[in-house]
Design an enzyme around this catalytic site. Structure first.
Site, PDB file in Angstrom:
ATOM      1  N   THR A 295       0.823  -1.210   0.000  1.00 26.11           N
ATOM      2  CA  THR A 295       0.000   0.000   0.000  1.00 26.11           C
ATOM      3  C   THR A 295       0.862   1.267   0.000  1.00 26.11           C
ATOM      4  O   THR A 295       2.003   1.232   0.480  1.00 26.11           O
ATOM      5  CB  THR A 295      -0.903  -0.004   1.256  1.00 26.11           C
ATOM      6  OG1 THR A 295      -1.477   1.278   1.430  1.00 26.11           O
ATOM      7  CG2 THR A 295      -0.110  -0.319   2.524  1.00 26.11           C
TER       8      THR A 295
ATOM      9  N   GLU B  67       0.262   3.543   1.943  1.00 25.47           N
ATOM     10  CA  GLU B  67       0.214   4.047   3.320  1.00 25.47           C
ATOM     11  C   GLU B  67       1.546   3.859   4.041  1.00 25.47           C
ATOM     12  O   GLU B  67       1.798   4.504   5.064  1.00 25.47           O
ATOM     13  CB  GLU B  67      -0.929   3.378   4.099  1.00 25.47           C
ATOM     14  CG  GLU B  67      -2.268   3.647   3.440  1.00 25.47           C
ATOM     15  CD  GLU B  67      -3.467   3.253   4.281  1.00 25.47           C
ATOM     16  OE1 GLU B  67      -3.360   3.260   5.508  1.00 25.47           O
ATOM     17  OE2 GLU B  67      -4.516   2.940   3.679  1.00 25.47           O
TER      18      GLU B  67
ATOM     19  N   TYR C 266      -1.780  -0.783  10.909  1.00 29.22           N
ATOM     20  CA  TYR C 266      -1.909  -1.423   9.593  1.00 29.22           C
ATOM     21  C   TYR C 266      -0.713  -1.094   8.711  1.00 29.22           C
ATOM     22  O   TYR C 266      -0.038  -1.989   8.177  1.00 29.22           O
ATOM     23  CB  TYR C 266      -3.217  -0.982   8.914  1.00 29.22           C
ATOM     24  CG  TYR C 266      -3.254  -1.302   7.432  1.00 29.22           C
ATOM     25  CD1 TYR C 266      -3.286  -2.624   6.986  1.00 29.22           C
ATOM     26  CD2 TYR C 266      -3.242  -0.278   6.470  1.00 29.22           C
ATOM     27  CE1 TYR C 266      -3.300  -2.915   5.618  1.00 29.22           C
ATOM     28  CE2 TYR C 266      -3.258  -0.565   5.118  1.00 29.22           C
ATOM     29  CZ  TYR C 266      -3.289  -1.884   4.695  1.00 29.22           C
ATOM     30  OH  TYR C 266      -3.289  -2.173   3.346  1.00 29.22           O
TER      31      TYR C 266
ATOM     32  N   LYS D 173       2.319  -3.497   7.166  1.00 28.18           N
ATOM     33  CA  LYS D 173       2.600  -3.643   5.729  1.00 28.18           C
ATOM     34  C   LYS D 173       4.039  -3.209   5.437  1.00 28.18           C
ATOM     35  O   LYS D 173       4.736  -3.827   4.620  1.00 28.18           O
ATOM     36  CB  LYS D 173       1.617  -2.815   4.896  1.00 28.18           C
ATOM     37  CG  LYS D 173       0.187  -3.312   4.904  1.00 28.18           C
ATOM     38  CD  LYS D 173      -0.003  -4.708   4.311  1.00 28.18           C
ATOM     39  CE  LYS D 173       0.198  -4.757   2.826  1.00 28.18           C
ATOM     40  NZ  LYS D 173      -0.156  -6.100   2.272  1.00 28.18           N
TER      41      LYS D 173
HETATM   42  N1  LIG Z   1      -8.127  -2.081  -0.317  1.00 34.31           N
HETATM   43  C1  LIG Z   1      -7.236  -1.147  -0.630  1.00 34.31           C
HETATM   44  O1  LIG Z   1      -7.603  -0.004  -0.930  1.00 34.31           O
HETATM   45  C2  LIG Z   1      -5.767  -1.478  -0.649  1.00 34.31           C
HETATM   46  C3  LIG Z   1      -4.882  -0.472  -1.032  1.00 34.31           C
HETATM   47  C4  LIG Z   1      -3.525  -0.778  -1.090  1.00 34.31           C
HETATM   48  C5  LIG Z   1      -3.082  -2.054  -0.803  1.00 34.31           C
HETATM   49  N2  LIG Z   1      -3.955  -3.021  -0.420  1.00 34.31           N
HETATM   50  C6  LIG Z   1      -3.422  -4.362  -0.133  1.00 34.31           C
HETATM   51  O2  LIG Z   1      -3.991  -5.255  -1.072  1.00 34.31           O
HETATM   52  C7  LIG Z   1      -4.180  -6.544  -0.484  1.00 34.31           C
HETATM   53  C8  LIG Z   1      -5.627  -6.966  -0.622  1.00 34.31           C
HETATM   54  O3  LIG Z   1      -6.455  -5.985   0.013  1.00 34.31           O
HETATM   55  P1  LIG Z   1      -8.041  -6.170   0.071  1.00 34.31           P
HETATM   56  O4  LIG Z   1      -8.624  -4.829   0.264  1.00 34.31           O
HETATM   57  O5  LIG Z   1      -8.492  -7.014  -1.051  1.00 34.31           O
HETATM   58  O6  LIG Z   1      -8.170  -7.004   1.426  1.00 34.31           O
HETATM   59  P2  LIG Z   1      -9.430  -7.820   1.987  1.00 34.31           P
HETATM   60  O7  LIG Z   1      -9.431  -7.563   3.468  1.00 34.31           O
HETATM   61  O8  LIG Z   1     -10.657  -7.530   1.207  1.00 34.31           O
HETATM   62  O9  LIG Z   1      -9.051  -9.350   1.699  1.00 34.31           O
HETATM   63  C9  LIG Z   1      -8.008 -10.006   2.360  1.00 34.31           C
HETATM   64  C10 LIG Z   1      -8.119 -11.492   2.053  1.00 34.31           C
HETATM   65  O10 LIG Z   1      -6.996 -12.134   2.694  1.00 34.31           O
HETATM   66  C11 LIG Z   1      -7.462 -13.274   3.396  1.00 34.31           C
HETATM   67  N3  LIG Z   1      -6.601 -13.480   4.569  1.00 34.31           N
HETATM   68  C12 LIG Z   1      -6.468 -12.662   5.656  1.00 34.31           C
HETATM   69  N4  LIG Z   1      -5.617 -13.194   6.534  1.00 34.31           N
HETATM   70  C13 LIG Z   1      -5.184 -14.362   5.984  1.00 34.31           C
HETATM   71  C14 LIG Z   1      -4.276 -15.363   6.424  1.00 34.31           C
HETATM   72  N5  LIG Z   1      -3.660 -15.284   7.616  1.00 34.31           N
HETATM   73  N6  LIG Z   1      -4.042 -16.414   5.605  1.00 34.31           N
HETATM   74  C15 LIG Z   1      -4.672 -16.513   4.395  1.00 34.31           C
HETATM   75  N7  LIG Z   1      -5.559 -15.621   3.955  1.00 34.31           N
HETATM   76  C16 LIG Z   1      -5.813 -14.539   4.754  1.00 34.31           C
HETATM   77  C17 LIG Z   1      -8.890 -12.931   3.814  1.00 34.31           C
HETATM   78  O11 LIG Z   1      -9.643 -14.124   4.068  1.00 34.31           O
HETATM   79  C18 LIG Z   1      -9.375 -12.149   2.609  1.00 34.31           C
HETATM   80  O12 LIG Z   1      -9.957 -13.000   1.636  1.00 34.31           O
HETATM   81  C19 LIG Z   1      -3.714  -6.402   0.972  1.00 34.31           C
HETATM   82  O13 LIG Z   1      -2.391  -6.889   1.060  1.00 34.31           O
HETATM   83  C20 LIG Z   1      -3.766  -4.916   1.238  1.00 34.31           C
HETATM   84  O14 LIG Z   1      -2.816  -4.542   2.209  1.00 34.31           O
HETATM   85  C21 LIG Z   1      -5.284  -2.752  -0.326  1.00 34.31           C
END
Ligand SMILES: NC(=O)c1ccc[n+]([C@@H]2O[C@H](COP(=O)([O-])OP(=O)(O)OC[C@H]3O[C@@H](n4cnc5c(N)ncnc54)[C@H](O)[C@@H]3O)[C@@H](O)[C@H]2O)c1
Length: 346
Positions: free
Chosen positions: A130, A132, A155, A159
């Site tokens: 991210t 962030e 968070y 990350k």
């Molecule tokens: N949503 C955003 O705006 C955003 C922005 C930048 C980066 N990200 C990054 O992108 C990635 C995906 O984000 P998202 O919004 O889809 O997240 P999300 O919370 O919607 O989904 C996370 C998924 O990971 C799985 N998970 C969590 N812990 C786990 C574990 N210990 N073992 C296996 N699976 C596990 C969950 O079951 C879920 O399906 C993350 O790494 C997040 O940091 C997200």
């Protein structure tokens, strides 16, 4: 390519899985199915012979070894994480366990697998992170790949920790990693505890629309399907050891984003009063970063990737998707504690 995607039942992971299958890749989705997962996001690909699912936790090294040995992927795309900033304020432990320790176990499993396979040149470990991790900007400037890390929430600190591990596994062991740091995503299948769906659903139902502080915080909004496209570009063409910032070229203050959503809903489902009258300012999130903005020039010049939609077009599609998919979000909202933001008590 055969891709092992972690977190493929989440918001962004499921967009990556759907897009990868559409592009002709094979996908193994490895997910622990936490509260944030929704297998319904994958209904369109669930019966495709190129899709398979492994229920496993990235903290479980034996399960990771078994999945890699069995499926023998060409690349790993790592998206599994605890992802909600407000939850990290109320309970940081699971963020450290999954985002830091889980990434460590996945790196070690990937390293052992890559070595056992004879260190194939084309193998990639793609770590999805991210913007962030870079901290907060003032009114000017943008994050580049060289911006020093300065995480400010549990968070983003978790990350940042995982990003450092991934870089170290490349420098120390030669693991062919690629990394991406992206801005805030929005779009179809967005879990209904995050800002954009909370605004859409509260506005739709005539409920107060909570906005932190005065809504001055600026984010660079990225349509999730554009993000999935960027990630698949990086896994195919990114240089080992290199990181790429991914942005939507769509900076907006939260208050302007909320007003845009209200206007789009007023247009699609006229209401007796303009929905922006429902906006309610609430006490700010502790440590709330003022502004994030991405300089996307590296991915644009080196890999030829640009976002395809403006914020208005992306929000229009998102609002239409939520209007058309009520059973999806009703089912998730019925899970306890959702549909509200959680960090206000901290
Ligand atoms: N949503 C955003 O705006 C955003 C922005 C930048 C980066 N990200 C990054 O992108 C990635 C995906 O984000 P998202 O919004 O889809 O997240 P999300 O919370 O919607 O989904 C996370 C998924 O990971 C799985 N998970 C969590 N812990 C786990 C574990 N210990 N073992 C296996 N699976 C596990 C969950 O079951 C879920 O399906 C993350 O790494 C997040 O940091 C997200």
């Amino acid at each position: 390519m055969k891709l092992l995607v972690t977190g493929g039942a989440g918001f962004i992971g499921s967009a990556v899985v759907r897009r990868a299958i559409a592009d002709g890749h094979e996908v193994v989705n490895l997910d622990a199915l936490t509260y944030a997962a929704c297998l319904a996001n994958l209904a369109s690909v669930a019966d495709d012979p190129r899709y398979s699912f492994v229920k496993a936790d990235i903290r479980d090294r034996a399960a990771l070894d078994a999945a890699l040995a069995r499926h023998r992927p060409d690349a790993i795309m790592h998206l599994a994480a605890e992802s909600h900033v407000d939850r990290s304020i109320d309970g940081p432990a699971s963020f450290i366990e999954t985002n830091v320790l889980g990434t460590f176990h996945l790196l070690e499993a990937a390293r052992a697998y890559w070595q056992a396979e004879g260190q194939p040149e084309g193998f990639r470990f793609h770590h999805v992170s991210t913007d962030e991790v870079f901290g907060s900007l003032g009114a000017e400037g943008q994050f580049t790949e060289a911006t020093p890390y300065d995480p400010r929430s549990p968070y983003s600190a978790s990350k940042a920790g995982s990003d450092h591990l991934v870089r170290a596994w490349h420098e120390t062991y030669g693991l062919p990693v690629v990394m991406t740091n992206c801005s805030n995503n929005y779009g179809p299948f967005h879990f209904p505890e995050k800002l954009v769906p909370v605004v859409i659903l509260n506005a739709l139902e005539g409920q107060p629309i909570p906005v932190y502080g005065r809504g001055e915080n600026v984010r660079d909004w990225l349509y999730v399907e554009d993000h999935a496209d960027a990630l698949l570009t990086v896994i195919r063409r990114g240089a080992p050891g290199r990181s790429y910032n991914i942005g939507g070229e769509n900076e907006a203050r939260n208050i302007d984003l909320v007003r845009m959503i209200c206007a789009l809903l007023d247009e699609a489902r006229p209401a007796p009063r303009p929905r922006e009258e429902l906006i309610t300012f609430v006490a700010d999130r502790p440590g709330h970063d003022l502004r994030y903005a991405i300089d996307p020039s590296r991915i644009a010049t080196e890999l030829g990737w640009r976002p395809s939609v403006t914020l208005e077009e992306g929000l229009r599609r998102t609002v239409a998707w939520f209007l058309d998919n009520e059973p999806w979000w009703q089912a998730l909202r019925d899970r306890a504690g959702l549909g509200q933001r959680l960090g206000l008590s901290a």
